[in-house]
Design a protein around this motif. Structure first.
Motif, PDB file in Angstrom:
ATOM      1  N   LEU A 165       0.795  -1.235   0.112  1.00 56.38           N
ATOM      2  CA  LEU A 165       0.093   0.120   0.087  1.00 56.38           C
ATOM      3  C   LEU A 165       1.084   1.152  -0.101  1.00 56.38           C
ATOM      4  N   ILE A 166       0.801   2.151  -1.113  1.00 55.86           N
ATOM      5  CA  ILE A 166       1.375   3.337  -0.844  1.00 55.86           C
ATOM      6  C   ILE A 166       0.360   4.570  -0.878  1.00 55.86           C
ATOM      7  N   ILE A 217      -2.586   1.843  -4.789  1.00 55.19           N
ATOM      8  CA  ILE A 217      -1.556   3.154  -4.790  1.00 55.19           C
ATOM      9  C   ILE A 217      -2.771   4.153  -4.415  1.00 55.19           C
ATOM     10  N   ASP A 218      -2.906   4.972  -3.424  1.00 55.34           N
ATOM     11  CA  ASP A 218      -3.856   5.754  -3.374  1.00 55.34           C
ATOM     12  C   ASP A 218      -3.981   7.164  -4.126  1.00 55.34           C
ATOM     13  N   SER A 219      -4.915   7.684  -4.648  1.00 51.55           N
ATOM     14  CA  SER A 219      -5.087   9.139  -5.411  1.00 51.55           C
ATOM     15  C   SER A 219      -4.805   9.979  -4.413  1.00 51.55           C
ATOM     16  N   LEU A 271      -1.015  -3.371 -10.285  1.00 49.63           N
ATOM     17  CA  LEU A 271      -0.996  -1.993  -9.854  1.00 49.63           C
ATOM     18  C   LEU A 271      -2.590  -1.646  -9.791  1.00 49.63           C
ATOM     19  N   SER A 272      -2.921  -1.354  -8.682  1.00 52.21           N
ATOM     20  CA  SER A 272      -4.633  -0.812  -8.518  1.00 52.21           C
ATOM     21  C   SER A 272      -4.565   0.674  -7.967  1.00 52.21           C
ATOM     22  N   TYR A 273      -5.333   1.321  -8.650  1.00 57.00           N
ATOM     23  CA  TYR A 273      -5.373   2.604  -8.432  1.00 57.00           C
ATOM     24  C   TYR A 273      -6.758   2.907  -7.619  1.00 57.00           C
TER      25      TYR A 273
END
Length: 365
Positions: A165-166, A217-219, A271-273
């Motif tokens: 998680l980023i 990865i969070d917006s 990679l999930s947005y």
């Protein structure tokens, strides 16, 4: 005869061991570890070990945590990565700078996040925080520690099957570019966005080279709607500050394009947005719809919208944080994080794409 009995005994032991191993894999979600990178939205205590003014190691932070008390989280309770680890039925990631971050403890996940940091090395540098480059370097150190314990082949498997998680980027805007006339003179908003996206591309490819394959990865969130920004803009009615939100929305579009490009280059890189912007905007502007009472006013703080820092003992603290979208001038409450993490776990393509956590678990890496 004795040799035959011995062979049977060994066979029985091996069978029992295999069954136990199978039970262990069946328990939980089959994910070995959770690794976390980012800023104060996911920091669970690394900042306690850093000489920095950016701290949350005092009451009322953590007042609703179990057990109650400050932990280093900028929240009244749990943050999103806590909910993810609980869902995965694995220990919550140990903080990289904590003394216990060694031995077998790192095998189930490590949190490298540092409050005040961002994608760029310059973000938070004056406060001594660990930027994302440093966090990735530290991940490399942990990888070597894991190899020393279980070997390279098993390490590669563990890292490939783990979840990452980023959550960062806000400080690159509100605490760097928006307040720095030197940066503004050097980079137009479009050029600054290009710089950030190029840095993200490099960082994600570095993470891939270390062995990561399953990343969320969070917006950016609607930064122009947080209590701090309302105070800075002198808002009278609490309406979101569009000049702050416009570059955020543009960045989020660019981030999705960057992730799509990397996926095309590396088809085995999941990679999930995570769309944080829209659900948080809805909670802020239509709080009653999600069971909140206050959308743009913090639970703890001072001044209009409680948009000034939450400082013990002078700050006003609400009785029930669950009524609020925001805990302090910038950070969500535990209940808000619960909603956002649920979107990661099982949300539709409107909230997380191309896969949510349940779907990623079902897909073998």
């Amino acid at each position: 005869m004795e040799a035959r009995v011995g062979s049977v005994g060994v066979l029985v032991l091996l069978t029992v061991a295999a069954l136990l191993s199978g039970c262990a894999e069946a328990a939980g979600k089959g994910i070995p570890a959770l690794f976390v990178f980012g800023d104060s939205t996911v920091d669970t205590g690394n900042q306690n070990y850093i000489t920095s003014v950016i701290k949350s190691n005092y009451p009322p932070y953590g007042k609703d945590f179990n057990p109650p008390g400050p932990t280093g989280r900028f929240c009244n309770g749990k943050v999103a990565n806590d909910f993810l680890a609980d869902f995965l039925e694995i220990p919550r990631p140990v903080n990289y700078l904590a003394p216990e971050a060694k031995g077998s403890r790192v095998l189930t996940g490590v949190n490298f996040a540092s409050s005040g940091s961002g994608y760029l090395d310059i973000t938070g540098a004056l406060f001594g925080v660990l930027n994302l480059t440093r966090q990735l370097d530290n991940f490399g150190i942990v990888k070597k520690e894991i190899i020393s314990q279980i070997g390279e082949e098993s390490t590669d498997k563990l890292l490939r099957e783990s979840i990452y998680l980023i959550s960062t980027g806000s400080n690159d805007f509100v605490n760097s570019y928006n307040l720095n006339p030197i940066l503004q003179a050097k980079f137009t908003p479009a050029a600054y966005e290009t710089l950030l996206l190029g840095t993200i591309d490099t960082n994600l490819k570095t993470l891939y080279d270390y062995g990561a394959r399953r990343v969320f990865i969070d917006s950016l969130s609607p930064l122009g709607c947080v209590p701090e920004q309302l105070v800075l803009a002198g808002s009278k009615d609490g309406s979101c500050i569009e000049k702050v939100n416009v570059p955020v929305k543009s960045f989020n579009v660019g981030l999705q394009a960057t992730l799509a490009s990397i996926r095309q280059q590396r088809p085995d890189y999941d990679l999930s947005y995570v769309n944080v912007y829209d659900p948080l905007l809805e909670a802020i502007t239509q709080p009653e719809k999600l069971g909140f009472k206050f959308g743009n006013t913090a639970c703890c703080g001072e001044g209009p919208f409680k948009g000034l820092p939450c400082v013990n003992p002078i700050s006003d603290v609400c009785d029930n944080a669950d009524d609020y979208v925001f805990w302090d001038l910038f950070h969500p409450t535990e209940r808000t994080y619960d909603i956002l993490s649920s979107n990661i776990i099982k949300g539709s393509g409107l909230f997380v794409s191309p896969m949510n956590l349940e779907q990623m678990i079902a897909k073998k890496p």
